[in-house]
Design a protein around this motif. Structure first.
Motif, mmCIF file in Angstrom:
data_model
loop_
_atom_site.group_PDB
_atom_site.id
_atom_site.type_symbol
_atom_site.label_atom_id
_atom_site.label_comp_id
_atom_site.label_asym_id
_atom_site.label_seq_id
_atom_site.Cartn_x
_atom_site.Cartn_y
_atom_site.Cartn_z
ATOM 1 N N UNK A 211 0.668 -1.218 -0.198
ATOM 2 C CA UNK A 211 -0.396 -0.102 -0.024
ATOM 3 C C UNK A 211 1.250 1.340 -0.085
ATOM 4 N N UNK A 212 2.169 0.990 -0.922
ATOM 5 C CA UNK A 212 2.574 2.275 -1.059
ATOM 6 C C UNK A 212 2.218 3.215 -2.216
ATOM 7 N N UNK A 213 2.666 4.017 -2.769
ATOM 8 C CA UNK A 213 2.756 4.977 -4.223
ATOM 9 C C UNK A 213 3.742 4.563 -4.935
ATOM 10 N N UNK A 214 3.463 4.245 -6.345
ATOM 11 C CA UNK A 214 4.497 4.108 -7.462
ATOM 12 C C UNK A 214 6.151 4.704 -6.444
ATOM 13 N N UNK A 215 5.478 5.845 -6.692
ATOM 14 C CA UNK A 215 7.136 7.014 -6.777
ATOM 15 C C UNK A 215 7.826 6.077 -5.505
ATOM 16 N N UNK B 92 7.665 3.175 -4.291
ATOM 17 C CA UNK B 92 7.892 1.053 -4.673
ATOM 18 C C UNK B 92 9.193 2.187 -5.678
ATOM 19 N N UNK B 93 9.726 2.668 -6.790
ATOM 20 C CA UNK B 93 10.784 2.592 -6.371
ATOM 21 C C UNK B 93 11.454 2.512 -6.185
ATOM 22 N N UNK B 94 11.950 2.978 -4.744
ATOM 23 C CA UNK B 94 12.814 3.680 -3.704
ATOM 24 C C UNK B 94 13.899 1.837 -3.280
ATOM 25 N N UNK B 95 12.892 0.801 -3.862
ATOM 26 C CA UNK B 95 13.828 -0.157 -3.605
ATOM 27 C C UNK B 95 14.431 -0.859 -5.132
ATOM 28 N N UNK C 220 7.894 -2.183 4.392
ATOM 29 C CA UNK C 220 8.925 -2.165 2.727
ATOM 30 C C UNK C 220 9.587 -1.602 3.343
ATOM 31 N N UNK C 221 9.567 -0.459 3.732
ATOM 32 C CA UNK C 221 10.885 0.340 4.117
ATOM 33 C C UNK C 221 12.199 -0.579 5.040
#
Length: 400
Positions: free
Chosen positions: A47-51, A53-56, A104-105
């Motif tokens: 449940x994260x934003x698209x921007x 998710x790209x952090x991975x 996620x983080x």
């Protein structure tokens, strides 16, 4: 005298070193880009934003950039094989830990650590090849090593998409962990020790002075800029492609989306083709042609036809790997001193482009969607070419 004892293409140890490092490079690049097809899934699952998710991907590259600088300096002082082995072990461990995380983080943090570890291989392996292999044969070894980069990046994306669609993304990570363990064992058992490594006794200050020296060279600055722009455009297309193809009117599965990454196979063709054309024609002209072809490929993906989009992706890859291979070649040509640090600077610029092309393009995707991403990716290389041409016309100095 020692030069005569370096391995040539006729020697068993030449192939032993080259193939082992090719396998290791395959794993490193597969590990780096293994998350790219998973970005839409992370949006849904965490449940994260698209921007976000790209952090991975982008934080992996940030770790990689830091590792290239730090581990590159250390490998000049400690040795090559230590960091090659460290790179593999350090990159395997996060593959076992990430599937256990429900944060996620925490995954982003583990990917950052993994990226730092991954840097050990590119930071040390090319220097190792140049030290251990005869200069008349090192070109073949380097070409095989770089080709395995493209194959690894492609396989990481395709295999992950397939396994995730049929099993789970956690399964995909465990599979790559197993592959990493196998390749690590090969490296520990069979990679020969360095015979010609000579530890640098220069202080870090001298290395930094070498970096600063290049940043004052307009020719090197142009090449660094090309590295950033090429990878920015290339990465932005591939990062947001899964989001585009999973939505209407395509509604593709993750497995189907992952097959589009097979276009990377043209990288194996594009790099040697670029070298051959540059020898026949002119490196500068072929590089400009590659940049224009990259932009053309990006613009083709405006289409609503899946077949046409795939054609555009193939054109994009052909243009990118042509331009990238020749730009990397140009670095040492324009560097009169500190050639090693010049190559490191280009690698850093290359990965800065990856970081910006993944996370920094998020606002464009949120506001203008796929068309906005494609417009930016297609126009930026052309605008940069025009900018460089105008600036160099004023200085009467042509580099690109």
């Amino acid at each position: 005298m020692r030069q005569e004892h370096k391995y040539t293409i006729k020697d068993y140890y030449f192939w032993k070193i080259t193939l082992i490092l090719a396998f290791a490079s395959f794993f490193v690049f597969a590990s780096t880009y293994v998350v790219q097809p998973l970005l839409p899934l992370f949006v849904q699952e965490f449940d994260v934003m698209v921007s976000e998710s790209t952090l991975v991907l982008s934080m992996t590259i940030v770790g990689l950039i830091m590792g290239l600088i730090i581990l590159g300096f250390l490998s000049d002082r400690v040795g090559r094989t230590f960091f090659i082995k460290f790179s593999l072990i350090g990159s395997v461990i996060p593959f076992f830990l990430i599937p256990l995380s429900d944060s996620f983080y925490l995954i982003v943090l583990l990917r950052f650590i993994q990226g730092f570890a991954l840097a050990g291989l590119p930071a040390a392996s090319l220097a190792y090849l140049n030290e251990e292999i005869d200069r008349r044969s090192v070109g073949v070894a380097t070409a095989l090593y770089i080709s395995s980069n493209a194959i690894g990046g492609m396989a990481g994306r395709v295999v992950t998409g397939y396994l995730t669609d049929h099993y789970s993304w956690q399964t995909a990570f465990y599979v790559f962990a197993g592959i990493g363990v196998f390749i690590s064992v090969l490296v520990f058992l069979f990679l020969p020790k360095s015979r010609f490594f000579e530890a640098s006794r220069l202080p870090f200050k001298k290395d930094m002075e070498g970096m600063v020296f290049h940043l004052k060279n307009p020719a090197i600055l142009v090449i660094i800029g090309i590295g950033v722009v090429l990878q920015f455009s290339f990465t932005s297309i591939w990062t947001y492609l899964p989001f585009h193809l999973e939505s209407e009117p395509f509604s593709l599965s993750m497995e189907a989306i992952s097959y589009t990454f097979l276009a990377y196979g043209l990288g194996v063709i594009g790099a040697p083709l670029a070298g051959w054309l540059a020898g026949k024609l002119n490196l500068k002209k072929v590089r400009i042609a590659g940049i224009i072809v990259l932009s053309m490929g990006a613009f083709i993906t405006f289409s609503q036809s899946l077949i046409v989009i795939v054609i555009g992706l193939c054109v994009l890859c052909l243009g990118f790997f042509t331009a990238h291979s020749l730009t990397a070649t140009s670095v040492t040509e324009h560097a009169t001193h500190h050639k090693g640090s010049a190559s490191s600077l280009y690698l850093v610029a290359y990965y800065v482009g990856v970081t910006l092309g993944s996370s920094a393009v998020g606002p464009i995707w949120n506001t203008a969607g796929w068309n906005g991403v494609v417009l930016l990716a297609g126009l930026l290389p052309l605008v940069y070419l025009v900018f460089v041409h105008v600036m160099q016309s004023r200085r009467s100095e042509r580099v690109v």
